[in-house]
Design an enzyme around this catalytic site. Structure first.
Site, PDB file in Angstrom:
ATOM      1  N   LYS A  99       0.830  -1.216   0.000  1.00 19.60           N
ATOM      2  CA  LYS A  99       0.000   0.000   0.000  1.00 19.60           C
ATOM      3  C   LYS A  99       0.855   1.253   0.000  1.00 19.60           C
ATOM      4  O   LYS A  99       0.468   2.279  -0.561  1.00 19.60           O
ATOM      5  CB  LYS A  99      -0.940   0.005   1.205  1.00 19.60           C
ATOM      6  CG  LYS A  99      -2.080  -0.981   1.034  1.00 19.60           C
ATOM      7  CD  LYS A  99      -3.310  -0.527   1.793  1.00 19.60           C
ATOM      8  CE  LYS A  99      -4.475  -1.441   1.485  1.00 19.60           C
ATOM      9  NZ  LYS A  99      -5.605  -1.226   2.382  1.00 19.60           N
ATOM     10  N   LYS A 146      -3.588 -10.843  -7.018  1.00 19.64           N
ATOM     11  CA  LYS A 146      -4.905 -11.161  -6.442  1.00 19.64           C
ATOM     12  C   LYS A 146      -5.981 -10.202  -6.963  1.00 19.64           C
ATOM     13  O   LYS A 146      -5.667  -9.045  -7.290  1.00 19.64           O
ATOM     14  CB  LYS A 146      -4.838 -11.140  -4.908  1.00 19.64           C
ATOM     15  CG  LYS A 146      -4.658  -9.776  -4.331  1.00 19.64           C
ATOM     16  CD  LYS A 146      -4.899  -9.735  -2.826  1.00 19.64           C
ATOM     17  CE  LYS A 146      -4.806  -8.281  -2.401  1.00 19.64           C
ATOM     18  NZ  LYS A 146      -4.950  -7.957  -1.045  1.00 19.64           N
ATOM     19  N   LYS A 173      -9.950  -4.689  -5.106  1.00 18.47           N
ATOM     20  CA  LYS A 173     -10.827  -3.543  -5.309  1.00 18.47           C
ATOM     21  C   LYS A 173     -10.063  -2.359  -5.874  1.00 18.47           C
ATOM     22  O   LYS A 173     -10.613  -1.510  -6.534  1.00 18.47           O
ATOM     23  CB  LYS A 173     -11.400  -3.100  -3.949  1.00 18.47           C
ATOM     24  CG  LYS A 173     -12.479  -3.994  -3.418  1.00 18.47           C
ATOM     25  CD  LYS A 173     -12.931  -3.529  -2.025  1.00 18.47           C
ATOM     26  CE  LYS A 173     -12.200  -4.275  -0.929  1.00 18.47           C
ATOM     27  NZ  LYS A 173     -12.812  -4.135   0.401  1.00 18.47           N
TER      28      LYS A 173
HETATM   29  P1  TYM Z   1     -10.395  -6.417   2.873  1.00 16.72           P
HETATM   30  O1  TYM Z   1     -11.483  -5.426   3.082  1.00 16.72           O
HETATM   31  O2  TYM Z   1      -9.282  -6.056   1.942  1.00 16.72           O
HETATM   32  O3  TYM Z   1     -10.987  -7.780   2.366  1.00 16.72           O
HETATM   33  C1  TYM Z   1     -12.073  -8.412   3.024  1.00 16.72           C
HETATM   34  C2  TYM Z   1     -11.888  -9.910   3.039  1.00 16.72           C
HETATM   35  O4  TYM Z   1     -11.796 -10.420   1.700  1.00 16.72           O
HETATM   36  C3  TYM Z   1     -10.616 -11.205   1.565  1.00 16.72           C
HETATM   37  N1  TYM Z   1     -10.087 -11.037   0.207  1.00 16.72           N
HETATM   38  C4  TYM Z   1      -9.866 -12.046  -0.650  1.00 16.72           C
HETATM   39  N2  TYM Z   1     -10.040 -13.377  -0.539  1.00 16.72           N
HETATM   40  C5  TYM Z   1      -9.730 -14.132  -1.611  1.00 16.72           C
HETATM   41  N3  TYM Z   1      -9.267 -13.637  -2.782  1.00 16.72           N
HETATM   42  C6  TYM Z   1      -9.069 -12.307  -2.940  1.00 16.72           C
HETATM   43  N4  TYM Z   1      -8.619 -11.823  -4.081  1.00 16.72           N
HETATM   44  C7  TYM Z   1      -9.389 -11.443  -1.842  1.00 16.72           C
HETATM   45  N5  TYM Z   1      -9.323 -10.099  -1.658  1.00 16.72           N
HETATM   46  C8  TYM Z   1      -9.755  -9.867  -0.399  1.00 16.72           C
HETATM   47  C9  TYM Z   1      -9.659 -10.630   2.603  1.00 16.72           C
HETATM   48  O5  TYM Z   1      -8.651 -11.556   2.944  1.00 16.72           O
HETATM   49  C10 TYM Z   1     -10.599 -10.349   3.746  1.00 16.72           C
HETATM   50  O6  TYM Z   1     -10.847 -11.503   4.505  1.00 16.72           O
HETATM   51  N6  TYM Z   1      -7.670  -5.887   7.025  1.00 16.72           N
HETATM   52  C11 TYM Z   1      -8.870  -6.476   6.473  1.00 16.72           C
HETATM   53  C12 TYM Z   1     -10.127  -6.015   7.166  1.00 16.72           C
HETATM   54  C13 TYM Z   1     -10.134  -6.198   8.649  1.00 16.72           C
HETATM   55  C14 TYM Z   1     -10.330  -7.414   9.340  1.00 16.72           C
HETATM   56  C15 TYM Z   1     -10.291  -7.079  10.727  1.00 16.72           C
HETATM   57  C16 TYM Z   1     -10.525  -8.727   8.942  1.00 16.72           C
HETATM   58  C17 TYM Z   1      -9.977  -5.210   9.566  1.00 16.72           C
HETATM   59  N7  TYM Z   1     -10.083  -5.758  10.828  1.00 16.72           N
HETATM   60  C18 TYM Z   1     -10.431  -8.063  11.709  1.00 16.72           C
HETATM   61  C19 TYM Z   1     -10.678  -9.698   9.932  1.00 16.72           C
HETATM   62  C20 TYM Z   1     -10.636  -9.378  11.291  1.00 16.72           C
HETATM   63  C21 TYM Z   1      -8.958  -6.100   5.009  1.00 16.72           C
HETATM   64  O7  TYM Z   1      -8.385  -5.130   4.561  1.00 16.72           O
HETATM   65  O8  TYM Z   1      -9.789  -6.881   4.277  1.00 16.72           O
END
Ligand code: TYM
Length: 324
Positions: free
Chosen positions: A111, A193, A196
């Site tokens: 990032k 991957k 978004k």
């Molecule tokens: P975020 O918002 O980027 O993504 C949300 C969830 O989607 C999963 N994910 C994917 N899984 C498979 N293939 C992909 N291409 C893919 N892109 C995203 C992510 O692994 C995630 O599970 N830091 C976290 C949000 C967060 C969080 C937490 C999660 C904040 N606090 C506490 C769990 C527990 C994040 O940025 O996810």
């Protein structure tokens, strides 16, 4: 009852990777766990957001949870900033987190490259806030995609360190990562991957894409050399498309390969477009039927329930540390 905690950032549209890597599991887990699912808006502001758009995105993510099958009668659905203990515990954990371990976080490194003009403290501290989200609720498991594994491991390390300094306070949670779907790749580049924030919208299928856009993105998806519909280590593009097909249609990859034996990419992509479009249309009709005011009420009730748990844990932390 054992707990589960997870969250998604309200940045742009959610995509198939978010569903297949994480939210699909949440829906299963809410039947056997006390589930807490959060819209992590304080994480989202580590990159610049338009306030009006952010407000809408928070609501849209909550609506997405509901339309994908997260049930407010079984799960506590809430917004991170409605429960101030998330930010409070993050400060406390900052005092035991080491610079060196945060510098190792691959998501920060990625990032920081992506947002060179805005490498702020929040972006660096992001994993500590995520640890606070999790540790406030003492969950046994945290269902996430592969890219969040390192953050959940850091959470475990911080929990263990706090416990050894101040006495047993936190559970060390385990990441729950699927064998299939934990890392859905970009349609335009199967080495990256699905994301978004990808430069090209052809990389991802957003859950709110129209059926026409879905069909177009799939028809443009990169394929491997060769002509057969088979997965394999040397066939990353087809493996990714077959994984999506398999998870959305509940058929094994082997079966799908058999169905398309002797057929070409065009037939397979047509079939895949059908499977994805059907899923997305069902999702969108549920999403569009949701009433914003009812969703806001669900979030209010969720925050009230989450606060009870978070306040109790924060009190325990303060007492253990000697904060009067
Ligand atoms: P975020 O918002 O980027 O993504 C949300 C969830 O989607 C999963 N994910 C994917 N899984 C498979 N293939 C992909 N291409 C893919 N892109 C995203 C992510 O692994 C995630 O599970 N830091 C976290 C949000 C967060 C969080 C937490 C999660 C904040 N606090 C506490 C769990 C527990 C994040 O940025 O996810």
């Amino acid at each position: 009852m054992k707990r589960v905690f997870s969250g998604v950032q309200p940045t742009n549209n959610l995509h198939l990777g978010n569903y297949l890597g994480a939210i699909k599991n949440w829906v299963e887990l809410q039947n056997s766990y006390d589930a807490f699912y959060c819209v992590v808006d304080l994480h989202a502001i580590t990159v610049k957001q338009d306030p009006k758009q952010l407000r809408q995105n928070v609501l849209n993510v909550a609506k997405t949870y509901l339309a994908l099958g997260v049930d407010p009668d079984k799960s506590t659905i809430f917004v991170q900033s409605h429960v101030p203990q998330h930010a409070e515990l993050a400060w406390v954990l900052n005092t035991i987190a080491k610079l060196s371990e945060l510098e190792r976080m691959t998501q920060f490194k990625d990032k920081a490259k992506e947002h060179k003009e805005n490498i702020n403290m929040g972006l660096f501290d992001y994993p500590v806030l995520m640890a606070s989200d999790i540790l406030l609720y003492s969950p046994e498991v945290v269902p996430v995609g592969e890219d969040q594994k390192q953050h959940v491991e850091l959470t475990r390390d911080l929990a263990a360190r706090f416990n050894s300094l101040y006495g047993k306070t936190f559970i060390e949670p385990k990441p729950l990562i699927n064998k299939e779907g934990a890392r859905i790749m970009g349609l335009d580049d199967p080495t990256k991957k699905m994301s978004k924030s990808a430069a090209s919208a052809n990389s991802y299928i957003a859950l709110l894409d129209s059926p026409e856009v879905v069909a177009k993105k799939i028809s443009r998806a990169v394929t491997d050399s060769g002509t057969t519909i088979e997965s394999g280590a040397d066939r990353p593009a087809l493996t990714n498309l077959l994984t999506i097909y398999s998870l959305l249609s509940n058929q094994s990859i082997k079966n799908i390969e058999k169905e398309y034996a002797g057929k070409g990419y065009a037939d397979f992509k047509k079939g895949l477009a059908q499977v994805v479009t059907q899923f997305i249309s069902e999702f969108q009709s549920k999403f569009n039927a949701l009433d914003d005011n009812k969703v806001k009420k669900i979030l209010e009730e969720g925050a009230a329930k989450a606060k009870v748990v978070a306040e109790k844990k924060m009190e325990e932390v303060k007492t253990k540390m000697g904060l009067l």
